[in-house]
Design an enzyme around this catalytic site. Structure first.
Site, PDB file in Angstrom:
ATOM      1  N   GLU A  51       0.797  -1.215   0.000  1.00 47.03           N
ATOM      2  CA  GLU A  51       0.000   0.000   0.000  1.00 47.03           C
ATOM      3  C   GLU A  51       0.841   1.282   0.000  1.00 47.03           C
ATOM      4  O   GLU A  51       0.547   2.217  -0.728  1.00 47.03           O
ATOM      5  CB  GLU A  51      -0.895  -0.017   1.243  1.00 47.03           C
ATOM      6  CG  GLU A  51      -1.944   1.055   1.249  1.00 47.03           C
ATOM      7  CD  GLU A  51      -2.840   0.897   2.472  1.00 47.03           C
ATOM      8  OE1 GLU A  51      -2.916  -0.226   3.010  1.00 47.03           O
ATOM      9  OE2 GLU A  51      -3.433   1.892   2.888  1.00 47.03           O
ATOM     10  N   ASP A  52       1.868   1.308   0.829  1.00 48.97           N
ATOM     11  CA  ASP A  52       2.578   2.575   1.041  1.00 48.97           C
ATOM     12  C   ASP A  52       3.863   2.748   0.259  1.00 48.97           C
ATOM     13  O   ASP A  52       4.257   3.874  -0.022  1.00 48.97           O
ATOM     14  CB  ASP A  52       2.874   2.767   2.533  1.00 48.97           C
ATOM     15  CG  ASP A  52       1.603   3.008   3.330  1.00 48.97           C
ATOM     16  OD1 ASP A  52       0.576   3.329   2.702  1.00 48.97           O
ATOM     17  OD2 ASP A  52       1.644   2.869   4.557  1.00 48.97           O
TER      18      ASP A  52
END
Ligand code: MN
Length: 515
Positions: free
Chosen positions: A74-75
């Site tokens: 996600e990041d």
């Protein structure tokens, strides 16, 4: 923040387990090296703390590795294929389960619901997904003060409404309590202040009296040769205190369990013996004696509870349990981590014993499926062992559930007032308040719901729209020709029942000869 801080928490870890965790530790450190938190600290701190919480719960190496890797996709745009290649599909499934959906495809609330749904779908296959998510959330809540003001309240609200109840339902009281305590001041700042101030005024005097009582209690037990392993006098958490005050006109005197004494004794016999000794010395409050050893709560909680008059004007709640029950009450489902079917079979015979124990313990939590629908006789068989029924239901909702319904389920059905209903065999099913025998039938199995023709509540034949009460024993009568009617939709409270009734009505419709 050393690797040893984590590996030292792992019990019976093999060389392979330790290697997996070490690899994840190094991978996360590198992947997030130029990434910081709102607090300005390195992002890796969050991953380390999350993995540590998972290890503290006693989860296995894959779950701990997933703790380190849970934000990589996600990041920092690590590709799922990379996780798969480096850590295998088990770890990848855990990481993907907690990963939100891509920014581009979904926006706003839609994207958010989809992520939530994905979380439950993944959890309904592997409960460790939910454990990773809870630990992630717990660390985020511990550091919420660094997050921009406008985001704080939303995050805290979601924690209070969704994640804290999930931890409770899984029986992980330790995390449930901390999530509630951390969210409370952000969600209800005024009320938090009011509770804190009320407590400050009343607490010193109360605590003095009860410390005295605590001493006489221990003396009384020791005199009867009961070996008390440990005991403590503690303040109940502020958020649950707030909920009680709210319902009792903020009258502190009406709350009997502001403070509670927990007594840990070696055996179950000691628990009952202690209760006898206590009631011999102090008069119990009628109606507040609870035997959760004989009748565990659906989340697995076992303990004896009683509330007694101390003799100097106070009333206090006592909780008596064994060390093992205490561990279970703090760690719940995590105290008996369930592994996936495949890894189970590879392990030695001891596991079978352990499994049957887990099965017994979580009888009420497991999903039971009926074998055939004979005339009213229901036998049960567990599937997806170890995964609580309600997690499965939330996961199953994925199939075609309306957006609104999904949220109603999550906020309403699952976490509001619950009642506990027993099958004639003593299995527990928990249902929302005011549920009917129809809801009960569908919560056991759709076939039973679809063929319901009547219900016995506590041995008596009752209408199928009867509002059930906690503790009722319900027996469902079925017949091959039984069919739901449209009226049922208005009676039932659970979305699962609604879903099945609609499906069955539609089927009946299709079968009707066309004009
Ligand atoms: Mn995270």
């Amino acid at each position: 923040m050393t690797l040893q801080d984590i590996t030292s928490l792992m019990k019976n870890a093999s060389v392979k387990d330790t290697a997996l965790v070490e690899k994840a530790y190094l991978f996360a450190q590198d992947a997030h090296k130029s990434h910081t938190r709102y607090s300005g600290e390195p992002y890796f701190l969050h991953l380390f703390e999350t993995a540590k919480l998972i290890a503290e719960l006693g989860a296995d190496a894959s779950a701990i590795a997933a703790g380190f890797l849970h934000d990589t996709i996600e990041d920092v745009s690590v590709k799922p294929e990379t996780i798969q290649k480096e850590f295998g599909s088990e770890v990848l499934a855990l990481v993907e389960g907690v990963t939100k959906l891509g920014q581009l495809r979904y926006r706003g609330i839609d994207r958010y619901s989809e992520s939530m749904r994905r979380l439950f779908v993944a959890s309904s296959k592997d409960l460790r997904v939910l454990i990773v998510k809870l630990c992630d959330r717990l660390h985020n809540m511990r550091t919420l003060k660094h997050v921009p003001k406008e985001k704080q309240k939303r995050i805290a609200m979601e924690t209070l409404e969704i994640y804290a109840p999930i931890a409770y339902r899984l029986g992980i009281r330790k995390i449930n309590r901390e999530l509630e305590e951390l969210s409370f001041p952000f969600v209800y700042p005024e009320e938090h202040k009011k509770v804190t101030e009320t407590l400050k005024r009343k607490h010193p005097e109360l605590s003095k009296k009860l410390t005295k009582f605590h001493k006489s209690l221990l003396k009384a037990l020791v005199r009867q040769s009961i070996k008390v392993s440990s005991s403590n006098l503690r303040l109940k958490n502020l958020y649950s205190l707030y909920n009680k005050l709210k319902h009792r006109e903020w009258d502190f005197g009406k709350i009997y369990d502001t403070l509670a004494i927990r007594v840990i004794v070696p055996s179950i016999e000691d628990c009952y013996q202690s209760l006898g000794v206590i009631h011999g010395h102090w008069r119990p409050l009628p109606g507040r004696i609870k035997d959760y050893i004989a009748f565990p709560k659906p989340n697995g909680y076992r303990s004896l509870h009683t509330t007694v008059f101390t003799g100097d004007g106070e009333i206090i709640e006592l909780q008596i349990r064994t060390e093992e029950m205490h561990k279970e009450s703090e760690y719940g489902v995590a105290a008996h981590f369930s592994y996936k079917e495949s890894s189970r079979k590879e392990k030695n015979k001891n596991n079978d014993e352990q499994l049957s124990r887990i099965g017994q313990l979580y009888k009420g939590l497991l999903s039971w499926r009926s074998k055939g629908t004979g005339n009213g006789s229901i036998s049960f068989e567990s599937d997806r062992s170890g995964i609580p029924r309600w997690v499965q239901d939330l996961g199953d909702l994925n199939a075609g559930a309306e957006e609104k319904e999904f949220w109603e389920q999550l906020r309403g059905d699952f976490f509001k007032n619950r009642i506990f209903i027993f099958t004639p065999k003593g299995d527990v099913v928990d249902l929302p308040f005011d549920s009917s025998p129809i809801d009960f039938a569908y919560s056991i199995h759709s076939d039973i719901g679809d063929h319901l023709v009547g219900a016995k509540v506590n041995g008596k034949l009752m209408p199928i729209d009867t509002e059930l009460k906690s503790g009722d024993i319900v027996e469902i009568l079925t017949k091959k020709g039984g069919r739901p009617t449209a009226k049922w939709i208005d009676i039932v409270k659970t979305s699962v029942a609604k879903k099945h009734i609609r499906a069955s009505l539609q089927k009946q419709d299709e079968k009707k000869p066309r004009p």
